[in-house]
Design an enzyme around this catalytic site. Structure first.
Site, PDB file in Angstrom:
ATOM      1  N   GLU A 102     -11.199  -9.268   3.401  1.00 27.46           N
ATOM      2  CA  GLU A 102      -9.917  -8.915   4.008  1.00 27.46           C
ATOM      3  C   GLU A 102     -10.165  -8.726   5.492  1.00 27.46           C
ATOM      4  O   GLU A 102     -10.990  -7.898   5.899  1.00 27.46           O
ATOM      5  CB  GLU A 102      -9.352  -7.643   3.372  1.00 27.46           C
ATOM      6  CG  GLU A 102      -8.014  -7.269   4.010  1.00 27.46           C
ATOM      7  CD  GLU A 102      -7.190  -6.284   3.198  1.00 27.46           C
ATOM      8  OE1 GLU A 102      -7.302  -6.271   1.955  1.00 27.46           O
ATOM      9  OE2 GLU A 102      -6.423  -5.530   3.823  1.00 27.46           O
ATOM     10  N   ASN A 148       0.854  -1.188   0.000  1.00 29.99           N
ATOM     11  CA  ASN A 148       0.000   0.000   0.000  1.00 29.99           C
ATOM     12  C   ASN A 148       0.895   1.245   0.000  1.00 29.99           C
ATOM     13  O   ASN A 148       1.725   1.411   0.902  1.00 29.99           O
ATOM     14  CB  ASN A 148      -0.898  -0.045   1.253  1.00 29.99           C
ATOM     15  CG  ASN A 148      -1.820   1.153   1.347  1.00 29.99           C
ATOM     16  OD1 ASN A 148      -1.417   2.282   1.103  1.00 29.99           O
ATOM     17  ND2 ASN A 148      -3.065   0.914   1.723  1.00 29.99           N
ATOM     18  N   ARG A 195      -6.834  12.930   1.066  1.00 28.43           N
ATOM     19  CA  ARG A 195      -5.732  13.369   1.949  1.00 28.43           C
ATOM     20  C   ARG A 195      -4.393  12.791   1.516  1.00 28.43           C
ATOM     21  O   ARG A 195      -3.356  13.337   1.840  1.00 28.43           O
ATOM     22  CB  ARG A 195      -6.030  13.031   3.406  1.00 28.43           C
ATOM     23  CG  ARG A 195      -5.985  11.560   3.723  1.00 28.43           C
ATOM     24  CD  ARG A 195      -6.186  11.303   5.200  1.00 28.43           C
ATOM     25  NE  ARG A 195      -7.544  11.568   5.647  1.00 28.43           N
ATOM     26  CZ  ARG A 195      -8.079  11.024   6.742  1.00 28.43           C
ATOM     27  NH1 ARG A 195      -7.347  10.233   7.497  1.00 28.43           N
ATOM     28  NH2 ARG A 195      -9.316  11.269   7.093  1.00 28.43           N
ATOM     29  N   HIS A 229      -3.638  -4.456   7.873  1.00 28.61           N
ATOM     30  CA  HIS A 229      -3.737  -3.258   8.708  1.00 28.61           C
ATOM     31  C   HIS A 229      -2.800  -3.350   9.900  1.00 28.61           C
ATOM     32  O   HIS A 229      -2.949  -4.228  10.743  1.00 28.61           O
ATOM     33  CB  HIS A 229      -5.155  -2.947   9.201  1.00 28.61           C
ATOM     34  CG  HIS A 229      -5.328  -1.463   9.438  1.00 28.61           C
ATOM     35  ND1 HIS A 229      -4.845  -0.834  10.547  1.00 28.61           N
ATOM     36  CD2 HIS A 229      -5.866  -0.493   8.669  1.00 28.61           C
ATOM     37  CE1 HIS A 229      -5.101   0.458  10.460  1.00 28.61           C
ATOM     38  NE2 HIS A 229      -5.711   0.701   9.320  1.00 28.61           N
ATOM     39  N   HIS A 239      -5.658   3.690  -1.543  1.00 31.13           N
ATOM     40  CA  HIS A 239      -6.982   4.072  -1.014  1.00 31.13           C
ATOM     41  C   HIS A 239      -7.271   5.508  -1.425  1.00 31.13           C
ATOM     42  O   HIS A 239      -6.590   6.436  -0.972  1.00 31.13           O
ATOM     43  CB  HIS A 239      -6.945   3.928   0.516  1.00 31.13           C
ATOM     44  CG  HIS A 239      -8.229   4.213   1.211  1.00 31.13           C
ATOM     45  ND1 HIS A 239      -8.372   4.123   2.575  1.00 31.13           N
ATOM     46  CD2 HIS A 239      -9.457   4.589   0.758  1.00 31.13           C
ATOM     47  CE1 HIS A 239      -9.610   4.423   2.929  1.00 31.13           C
ATOM     48  NE2 HIS A 239     -10.290   4.727   1.838  1.00 31.13           N
ATOM     49  N   ARG A 295      -9.327   8.290  -0.694  1.00 30.94           N
ATOM     50  CA  ARG A 295     -10.286   8.713   0.334  1.00 30.94           C
ATOM     51  C   ARG A 295     -11.122   9.868  -0.173  1.00 30.94           C
ATOM     52  O   ARG A 295     -10.704  10.623  -1.054  1.00 30.94           O
ATOM     53  CB  ARG A 295      -9.543   9.127   1.616  1.00 30.94           C
ATOM     54  CG  ARG A 295      -8.826   7.978   2.298  1.00 30.94           C
ATOM     55  CD  ARG A 295      -8.261   8.427   3.632  1.00 30.94           C
ATOM     56  NE  ARG A 295      -9.301   8.597   4.617  1.00 30.94           N
ATOM     57  CZ  ARG A 295      -9.576   7.744   5.605  1.00 30.94           C
ATOM     58  NH1 ARG A 295      -8.850   6.645   5.745  1.00 30.94           N
ATOM     59  NH2 ARG A 295     -10.538   7.976   6.455  1.00 30.94           N
ATOM     60  N   GLU A 305      -8.763   0.618  -2.972  1.00 30.52           N
ATOM     61  CA  GLU A 305      -9.560   0.684  -1.741  1.00 30.52           C
ATOM     62  C   GLU A 305     -10.485   1.878  -1.813  1.00 30.52           C
ATOM     63  O   GLU A 305     -10.049   2.985  -2.148  1.00 30.52           O
ATOM     64  CB  GLU A 305      -8.644   0.865  -0.526  1.00 30.52           C
ATOM     65  CG  GLU A 305      -7.990  -0.398  -0.076  1.00 30.52           C
ATOM     66  CD  GLU A 305      -7.207  -0.164   1.208  1.00 30.52           C
ATOM     67  OE1 GLU A 305      -7.447   0.848   1.892  1.00 30.52           O
ATOM     68  OE2 GLU A 305      -6.355  -0.984   1.501  1.00 30.52           O
ATOM     69  N   HIS A 362       0.991   6.230   1.901  1.00 28.96           N
ATOM     70  CA  HIS A 362       1.739   7.189   2.725  1.00 28.96           C
ATOM     71  C   HIS A 362       2.952   7.790   2.030  1.00 28.96           C
ATOM     72  O   HIS A 362       3.565   8.721   2.549  1.00 28.96           O
ATOM     73  CB  HIS A 362       2.029   6.588   4.092  1.00 28.96           C
ATOM     74  CG  HIS A 362       0.742   6.354   4.832  1.00 28.96           C
ATOM     75  ND1 HIS A 362      -0.161   7.375   5.063  1.00 28.96           N
ATOM     76  CD2 HIS A 362       0.156   5.218   5.290  1.00 28.96           C
ATOM     77  CE1 HIS A 362      -1.225   6.874   5.683  1.00 28.96           C
ATOM     78  NE2 HIS A 362      -1.062   5.579   5.820  1.00 28.96           N
ATOM     79  N   THR A 366      -8.215   3.659   8.689  1.00 32.04           N
ATOM     80  CA  THR A 366      -9.427   2.852   8.665  1.00 32.04           C
ATOM     81  C   THR A 366      -9.524   2.091   9.986  1.00 32.04           C
ATOM     82  O   THR A 366      -8.805   1.124  10.203  1.00 32.04           O
ATOM     83  CB  THR A 366      -9.393   1.882   7.468  1.00 32.04           C
ATOM     84  OG1 THR A 366      -9.039   2.639   6.310  1.00 32.04           O
ATOM     85  CG2 THR A 366     -10.731   1.229   7.251  1.00 32.04           C
TER      86      THR A 366
HETATM   87  N1  PXP Z   1      -5.901  -3.144   4.216  1.00 35.49           N
HETATM   88  C1  PXP Z   1      -6.857  -2.195   4.240  1.00 35.49           C
HETATM   89  C2  PXP Z   1      -8.224  -2.557   3.804  1.00 35.49           C
HETATM   90  C3  PXP Z   1      -6.553  -0.876   4.631  1.00 35.49           C
HETATM   91  O1  PXP Z   1      -7.520   0.054   4.670  1.00 35.49           O
HETATM   92  C4  PXP Z   1      -5.234  -0.561   4.979  1.00 35.49           C
HETATM   93  C5  PXP Z   1      -4.869   0.839   5.367  1.00 35.49           C
HETATM   94  O2  PXP Z   1      -5.142   1.697   4.330  1.00 35.49           O
HETATM   95  C6  PXP Z   1      -4.272  -1.587   4.911  1.00 35.49           C
HETATM   96  C7  PXP Z   1      -4.644  -2.875   4.555  1.00 35.49           C
HETATM   97  C8  PXP Z   1      -2.833  -1.326   5.218  1.00 35.49           C
HETATM   98  O3  PXP Z   1      -2.661  -0.927   6.531  1.00 35.49           O
HETATM   99  P1  PXP Z   1      -1.271  -0.362   6.998  1.00 35.49           P
HETATM  100  O4  PXP Z   1      -1.018   0.883   6.211  1.00 35.49           O
HETATM  101  O5  PXP Z   1      -1.459  -0.110   8.451  1.00 35.49           O
HETATM  102  O6  PXP Z   1      -0.233  -1.426   6.702  1.00 35.49           O
END
Ligand code: PXP
Length: 249
Positions: free
Chosen positions: A153, A9, A51, A196, A45, A47, A72, A12, A103
């Site tokens: 998930e 992901n 952001r 997550h 994602h 949003r 996402e 960030h 999330t």
């Molecule tokens: N899976 C989903 C559905 C998420 O919303 C997120 C965070 O955007 C992640 C995985 C990844 O989480 P993290 O950034 O904490 O590794």
């Protein structure tokens, strides 16, 4: 055991870029690098408040990626229209609250079945694999199955938080729940993913679940990239996942 895919992901990277309002660092460049480093997919994602990831990022990712994009999104009409325009390989439906930092929980599927069934139908018809981000709760898993999701998930946030806060009994209880629910989801014919908050310290017990097909990891990998670079950060996560599944290099 089947190969456990790693979805990276890159939200960030966009968070850091947006802190200065310019174009650097580019999440698309990070996604290409992650691809070269062995990511099996890229997750982003979009949003409602934009952001981190922007509409232009999604367009760029759709055009440039060789690996599948996991888009996402919240269950809103706006996001549905964007997903139908780009037709990503996968969409993951997540709950979204404007005021949250990340999330926070899973989607409430059981109390919103009708709307969600209608919401995901056109996405599935367009060829997207539809995943639902939920807590490790049999009610939610059964509801996700009833509305026609192909993938669930499981939210690993509570497990990771308990570990980080040293609440090891809670952590182990969460782990047990996740393990049982991974098996339960699989028994219903759902493909099971998880994610997550996962880190090098928390990934192994989750990666060892035999039914699991994919982990999605972002924040930790982007943070770790500051210290060791994105490619080694991903390689180490890959190594830990393989080791947990008994894959020999
Ligand atoms: N899976 C989903 C559905 C998420 O919303 C997120 C965070 O955007 C992640 C995985 C990844 O989480 P993290 O950034 O904490 O590794």
């Amino acid at each position: 055991m089947e190969h456990l895919r790693l979805g990276v992901n890159i939200d960030h990277v966009a968070t850091v870029r947006n802190a200065r309002g310019g174009a650097y660092p580019d999440p698309l460049r990070a996604a290409k690098l992650a691809e070269e480093a062995g990511a099996d997919g890229i997750t982003a994602h979009l949003r409602e408040d934009r952001r981190h990831i922007t509409d232009a990022d999604i367009e760029g990712l759709t055009e440039a990626l060789a690996v599948p994009l996991n888009f996402e999104m919240a269950a809103t009409e706006e996001m549905q229209a964007i997903a139908l325009r780009h037709k990503p390989h996968a969409v993951c439906i997540v709950p979204e609250k404007r005021e949250e930092r990340t999330t926070e929980g899973g989607l409430e599927v059981a109390q919103d079945e009708n709307r969600l069934a209608h919401f995901i139908a056109p996405l599935a018809e367009a060829g997207c694999r539809v995943s639902i981000f939920i807590a490790a709760d049999p009610r939610q898993i059964e509801a996700a199955n009833r509305i026609g999701a192909q993938v669930i998930e499981l939210h690993t946030g509570a497990y990771c938080d308990a570990h980080a806060e040293g609440r090891f009994d809670d952590r182990d209880a969460e782990l047990e729940r996740l393990r049982d629910m991974s098996a339960f989801g699989h028994s219903l014919g759902l493909e099971v993913h998880a994610g997550h908050g996962l880190t090098y310290d928390t990934v192994a017990p989750i990666a060892a679940f035999p039914e699991l097909r994919e982990l999605n990891i972002g924040h930790f990998l982007v943070g770790e990239a500051i210290f060791r670079g994105l490619t080694p950060a991903i390689a180490e996560m890959r190594r830990l996942m393989d080791e947990a599944r008994g894959v020999t290099p």
